[in-house]
Write a protein that holds these residues in place. Structure first.
Motif, PDB file in Angstrom:
ATOM      1  N   ARG A 135     -11.065 120.186  71.238  1.00  0.00           N
ATOM      2  CA  ARG A 135     -11.481 120.671  72.544  1.00  0.00           C
ATOM      3  C   ARG A 135     -11.244 119.617  73.611  1.00  0.00           C
ATOM      4  NH1 ARG A 135     -17.003 122.533  73.388  1.00  0.00           N
ATOM      5  NH2 ARG A 135     -16.481 122.159  75.562  1.00  0.00           N
ATOM      6  N   THR A 136     -11.090 120.101  74.833  1.00  0.00           N
ATOM      7  CA  THR A 136     -11.102 119.256  76.019  1.00  0.00           C
ATOM      8  C   THR A 136     -12.202 119.805  76.918  1.00  0.00           C
ATOM      9  OG1 THR A 136      -9.530 120.614  77.267  1.00  0.00           O
ATOM     10  CG2 THR A 136      -8.609 118.919  75.811  1.00  0.00           C
ATOM     11  N   ALA A 137     -12.307 119.293  78.121  1.00  0.00           N
ATOM     12  CA  ALA A 137     -13.333 119.788  79.040  1.00  0.00           C
ATOM     13  C   ALA A 137     -13.038 121.218  79.473  1.00  0.00           C
ATOM     14  CB  ALA A 137     -13.415 118.883  80.259  1.00  0.00           C
ATOM     15  N   GLN A 138     -11.763 121.640  79.391  1.00  0.00           N
ATOM     16  CA  GLN A 138     -11.374 122.944  79.899  1.00  0.00           C
ATOM     17  C   GLN A 138     -11.014 123.959  78.812  1.00  0.00           C
ATOM     18  OE1 GLN A 138     -11.273 123.402  83.466  1.00  0.00           O
ATOM     19  NE2 GLN A 138     -12.325 121.438  83.299  1.00  0.00           N
ATOM     20  N   VAL A 197      -7.860 128.531  73.931  1.00  0.00           N
ATOM     21  CA  VAL A 197      -8.819 129.365  74.644  1.00  0.00           C
ATOM     22  C   VAL A 197      -9.302 128.637  75.889  1.00  0.00           C
ATOM     23  CG1 VAL A 197     -11.080 130.493  74.516  1.00  0.00           C
ATOM     24  CG2 VAL A 197      -9.571 130.479  72.507  1.00  0.00           C
ATOM     25  N   ASP A 198      -9.164 129.282  77.057  1.00  0.00           N
ATOM     26  CA  ASP A 198      -9.760 128.762  78.290  1.00  0.00           C
ATOM     27  C   ASP A 198     -11.265 129.031  78.264  1.00  0.00           C
ATOM     28  OD1 ASP A 198      -7.476 127.777  79.523  1.00  0.00           O
ATOM     29  OD2 ASP A 198      -7.016 129.683  80.517  1.00  0.00           O
ATOM     30  N   ALA A 254     -20.984 123.557  74.477  1.00  0.00           N
ATOM     31  CA  ALA A 254     -20.870 122.151  74.083  1.00  0.00           C
ATOM     32  C   ALA A 254     -20.872 121.954  72.571  1.00  0.00           C
ATOM     33  CB  ALA A 254     -21.993 121.336  74.713  1.00  0.00           C
ATOM     34  N   HIS A 255     -21.320 122.949  71.831  1.00  0.00           N
ATOM     35  CA  HIS A 255     -21.463 122.750  70.385  1.00  0.00           C
ATOM     36  C   HIS A 255     -20.794 123.874  69.588  1.00  0.00           C
ATOM     37  CE1 HIS A 255     -24.879 120.553  72.233  1.00  0.00           C
ATOM     38  NE2 HIS A 255     -24.564 119.641  71.342  1.00  0.00           N
ATOM     39  N   LEU A 256     -19.620 124.267  70.012  1.00  0.00           N
ATOM     40  CA  LEU A 256     -18.907 125.346  69.331  1.00  0.00           C
ATOM     41  C   LEU A 256     -18.246 124.845  68.045  1.00  0.00           C
ATOM     42  CD1 LEU A 256     -17.144 126.874  72.461  1.00  0.00           C
ATOM     43  CD2 LEU A 256     -19.028 127.905  71.192  1.00  0.00           C
ATOM     44  N   THR A 257     -18.428 125.564  66.973  1.00  0.00           N
ATOM     45  CA  THR A 257     -17.732 125.261  65.718  1.00  0.00           C
ATOM     46  C   THR A 257     -16.962 126.489  65.213  1.00  0.00           C
ATOM     47  OG1 THR A 257     -19.729 125.797  64.443  1.00  0.00           O
ATOM     48  CG2 THR A 257     -19.373 123.471  65.032  1.00  0.00           C
TER      49      THR A 257
END
Length: 424
Positions: free
Chosen positions: A281-284, A324-325, A411-414
């Motif tokens: 992931r990135t911030a976006q 994914v955006d 913030a905590h997607l898995t």
């Protein structure tokens, strides 16, 4: 009269035998200390006895370990569960016949029923069967009646049999369970959730992010391992959670939750949720991996049970990966509306936050109002619409924008699901 000197001398002679010996006071103090020590030991022993009695009383009263589920032995590849109620043998025969005629996998053998009844909540027949198809594969199927055709029994879902060791509940969530095959009901509360839990569970709770209140069987009341409940038309299996409870037999004890899992799947004709795992992931954006040969395309929505995560930006079908955006990213935008009040607008990310804008100046939006977004994989803007966020505060009078708080924990997607159109 005797001389006083002689009298004092006599009295002194009498007093000598009771004169304390040397260190007498010290001996008395040591003896007193020994007595106090014995008394303290007796007090501690008595306290220990009292504590043991209290512990025994609490244990008898039931303040012990948390209730646990005991797995039922598998029936070969099938769930070795007893039905949660009476089984109508006529319905089993009818469903078995329908199962064999509905697709080319019949006739089915070694068929056994998990549910076969006329369900008052659904207002029609309800049957859940396990059995082998003609290729010898173990299958699980759901059947309900067609209210538009004299309650004719129809097959609504046909799946591979679940793992009989790990499975604790089976479920079906769909708006296509009450009418003709593949037809969505006209009722705004036309989605039904059906869940059957393993033996030992005393209550099942269905929660959906399509509605603000839990559809709950009272875990502490007389309940069942089978639950059928109505949900808003926006509800899908991907945004529904099934929880199971055990109510202890001891008096006044509260029910204990023993599992909580996502809804499993929909019916024939429903959009399909393809599971995916977050790789980076990135911030976006996030990159996810999914099983190859799935119908993943740009523009499809990525969701978790609590709501919308983002939209598929790009797909690498060879590697089975998608970008994914996130809904807060500058690359995300789309149409949305408020739940219940149906105030329209559009949503976009600004790189950090989620904004709803283009709202009619006269439209009222209040803090915590739910905002939902149509799913392009569904047939219509309301069917399977996904919660994107809640208003962070009341919209000011005459304003046309309001900030939203995402309902999904970005913030905590898995893991997540990507919504794809029905294969049919």
């Amino acid at each position: 009269m005797r001389d006083t000197t002689e009298l004092r001398a006599g009295l002194a002679d009498l007093a000598e035998p009771v004169t304390p010996a040397e260190d007498y006071e010290r001996q008395i103090m040591r003896r007193a200390g020994r007595i106090r020590g014995r008394r303290r030991l007796a007090t501690v022993a008595a306290a220990a006895v009292c504590l043991a009695v209290l512990v025994t009383m609490f244990r008898v009263a039931g303040f012990g370990s948390t209730p646990r589920l005991v797995a039922s032995p598998p029936d070969g590849p099938f769930l070795g569960w007893s039905p949660p109620g009476d089984v109508d043998a006529g319905l089993v025969r009818e469903a078995t016949d329908v199962w064999g005629r509905t697709n080319s996998a019949g006739p089915h053998t070694a068929v056994r029923a998990l549910v076969a009844e006329n369900n008052w909540r659904l207002g029609s027949k309800l049957v859940v069967l396990q059995g082998y198809d003609k290729q010898g594969a173990a299958r699980l199927a759901f059947f309900t009646g067609d209210s538009s055709a004299a309650d004719t029994l129809l097959m609504r879902a046909d799946r591979p049999a679940p793992d009989p060791v790990k499975t604790r509940v089976i479920s079906l969530v769909s708006p296509r369970l009450s009418g003709a095959a593949g037809t969505v009901g006209n009722d705004g509360w036309g989605t039904y959730a059906i869940a059957v839990a393993m033996p030992g569970v005393t209550a099942v709770r269905v929660s959906s992010t399509a509605v603000d209140q839990d559809m709950v069987q009272d875990p502490d009341g007389p309940t069942s391992r089978l639950v059928v409940t109505e949900l808003p038309i926006a509800a899908t299996a991907a945004t529904t959670t099934i929880a199971g409870f055990i109510k202890p037999k001891r008096p006044f004890a509260r029910a204990t939750k023993v599992f909580e899992v996502p809804g499993e799947d929909g019916a024939v004709g429903d959009a399909r949720a393809v599971p995916a795992e977050v790789l980076s992931r990135t911030a976006q954006q996030i990159t996810v991996a999914y099983l190859k040969d799935q119908a993943i395309r740009p523009g499809q929505l990525a969701v978790v049970a609590k709501g919308l995560v983002g939209r598929v930006k790009a797909v690498d079908a060879i590697r089975g990966q998608a970008t994914v955006d996130l809904i807060t990213s500058i690359g995300f935008a789309g149409q949305a509306y408020t739940n219940i009040s149906n105030v329209p607008g559009s949503v976009r990310g600004n790189g950090e936050k989620l904004i709803m804008e283009n709202i009619p100046a006269s439209g009222d939006i209040y803090g915590t109002n739910r905002v939902i977004m149509p799913d392009p994989s569904q047939q219509g803007n309301q069917i399977g619409a996904v919660t994107i966020g809640r208003a962070s505060a009341d919209k000011a009078a005459g304003a046309t924008t309001v900030e939203l708080t995402p309902t999904a924990d970005l913030a905590h997607l898995t893991r997540l699901s990507i919504m794809t159109p029905s294969a049919g």
